[in-house]
Design an enzyme around this catalytic site. Structure first.
Site, PDB file in Angstrom:
ATOM      1  N   ASN A   1      15.065 -50.839  -9.642  1.00 50.96           N
ATOM      2  CA  ASN A   1      15.260 -49.548  -8.990  1.00 50.96           C
ATOM      3  C   ASN A   1      14.319 -48.538  -9.619  1.00 50.96           C
ATOM      4  OD1 ASN A   1      16.998 -46.710  -9.465  1.00 50.96           O
ATOM      5  ND2 ASN A   1      16.955 -47.454  -7.365  1.00 50.96           N
TER       6      ASN A   1
ATOM      7  N   GLU B   1      12.235 -49.631  -4.491  1.00 57.91           N
ATOM      8  CA  GLU B   1      11.442 -48.460  -4.090  1.00 57.91           C
ATOM      9  C   GLU B   1       9.957 -48.645  -4.392  1.00 57.91           C
ATOM     10  OE1 GLU B   1      15.632 -47.075  -4.661  1.00 57.91           O
ATOM     11  OE2 GLU B   1      14.248 -48.325  -5.829  1.00 57.91           O
TER      12      GLU B   1
ATOM     13  N   ASP C   1      18.794 -25.738 -10.128  1.00 59.38           N
ATOM     14  CA  ASP C   1      18.691 -26.794  -9.131  1.00 59.38           C
ATOM     15  C   ASP C   1      18.098 -26.264  -7.833  1.00 59.38           C
ATOM     16  OD1 ASP C   1      19.053 -29.392  -7.951  1.00 59.38           O
ATOM     17  OD2 ASP C   1      20.672 -29.715  -9.376  1.00 59.38           O
TER      18      ASP C   1
END
Length: 423
Positions: free
Chosen positions: A132, A195, A243
């Site tokens: 991953n 990915e 964020d």
């Protein structure tokens, strides 16, 4: 660093990694900047390589309106990777991990500390060995220790499994990658898929992996490569951190990475993503657009395109373009979109004549095709995004859908006269 064709602004004056670079980046939201005179560091900093849709489109060889189509193609057709090198074939500098040598930024005064924001973490499933790759923010605790924010997705699953086995989870952290590899690392694919193979499709099979020195991982070739292990049953306070919504995320206890080795190229470029900047928004949000598109397509095959808008932080607002076939199509599409991306808060459905990448055109559709009591739908007490400042303590919020499509009942009244003129 892989060559970037876009115009680059070079900052040659000495700059500090504490706040000063953040201030400069905020003045250049759509530019690519490099800093070649960083205080207390011999490395360069680059930022803004993915801060426009044009740059991302160019990196995968397509146009802005075809990005979603290309992501869907790449995720459906991953390419196995054949180019693999040993670390010492790629990196002339190989040494014990020392984060003090990297020009890691402290972005804002209330931040917990310095944060790596463009690090791709590569790990393997403890049971299956499947790979991953995903991007995570990482807080510098010390010269060889990082805190990592992990949400419940693939890396979290690997980490929790390793913890059940009371094992360390080996990781590699790649910094300084091409836009297409960064994009691939953020795609939403099955835990059984890789990915990096999506990235290899974007690169037409030319992606090169590097065998690490102290961990059993092959990482994509990059400017700076870190090796280490996420420790079981160890947490440290992480946050505050700005964020997507340009507000501070919550403070949590998060896992810890103990670093072992560090590899880097001569005169390397450290990639820094500005929190809440366009690069952050696009890399986190844009890969969710295919997910929404696929869900909507099951509801209405004539869906045209989907965009998570920059004004909505590429997370909370979507515009969906459809070729309407019957009255009620827009409402069904709206519900499908809100379900496909649970963080989505406001969704506008428009006809195919509206350019969904132009906020003015979308507003035109809302202005001329919406009758509030018929076309605006309010869904209270729905599960929303933890990043939404107005969400309730239990995570619920109010979602809104807007049907900004033309009604078939008086279709001729919506003719856009300027569209009928010859060029």
């Amino acid at each position: 660093m892989e060559e970037i064709d876009d115009d680059i602004i070079e900052i040659t004056e000495e700059v500090s990694t504490e706040y000063e670079i953040t201030s400069i980046l905020k003045k250049h939201p759509h530019d690519t900047l490099i800093f070649t005179n960083v205080k207390d560091s011999e490395m360069n900093i680059i930022s803004g390589i993915c801060n426009t849709r044009d740059k991302i489109a160019k990196s995968i060889g397509t146009s802005v309106d075809k990005i979603t189509e290309n992501i869907i193609n790449a995720t459906n057709n991953p390419t196995s990777i054949e180019n693999i090198k040993n670390f010492d074939e790629v990196y002339p500098n190989n040494e014990y991990a020392d984060l003090s040598k990297l020009p890691i930024l402290k972005h804002y005064p209330k931040d917990k500390g310095k944060y790596i924001t463009a690090g791709i973490v590569i790990a393997k499933d403890p049971d299956t060995g499947l790979t991953n790759a995903s991007i995570h923010r990482m807080l510098v605790h010390s010269d060889d220790e990082l805190g990592i924010r992990i949400v419940p997705r693939h890396l979290y699953t690997y980490y929790k499994r390793a913890e059940e086995l009371n094992q360390e989870l080996e990781v590699a952290i790649a910094i300084g990658l091409s836009p297409s590899t960064l994009l691939a690392s953020t795609t939403s694919i099955s835990i059984s898929e890789n990915e990096l193979e999506v990235a290899n499709t974007f690169k037409d099979g030319d992606l090169t992996l590097v065998k690490c020195e102290t961990v059993d991982i092959e990482a994509p070739e990059c400017e700076i490569l870190l090796e280490g292990k996420i420790l079981p049953n160890k947490r440290k306070s992480e946050g505050p951190f700005v964020d997507l919504t340009d507000t501070y995320d919550k403070i949590r206890d998060e896992p810890v990475i103990s670093l072992t080795r560090m590899h880097y190229k001569d005169n390397p470029y450290y990639h820094a993503i500005l929190p809440a900047g366009n690069e952050h928004k696009l890399l986190q949000g844009l890969p969710q657009e295919p997910r929404i598109y696929n869900s909507v397509k099951n509801t209405l095959p004539t869906v045209q395109n989907v965009v998570l808008t920059e004004g909505g932080c590429c997370w909370l607002h979507a515009v969906v373009s459809i070729k309407k076939q019957t009255e009620g199509d827009a409402k069904n599409v709206m519900m499908a979109a809100l379900s496909a991306h649970p963080s989505l808060k406001h969704c506008v459905i428009v006809d195919e004549d509206i350019n969904i990448f132009d906020p003015v055109d979308v507003e035109y559709a809302v202005a001329t095709r919406v009758k509030g009591d018929d076309d605006i739908f309010i869904i209270p007490k729905a599960r929303g995004s933890s990043l939404d400042p107005v969400a309730e303590i239990d995570g619920t919020t109010t979602k809104v859908g807007v049907d900004a499509t033309k009604s078939f009942h008086n279709i001729d009244d919506y003719e856009r006269v300027s569209f009928t003129l010859d060029d």
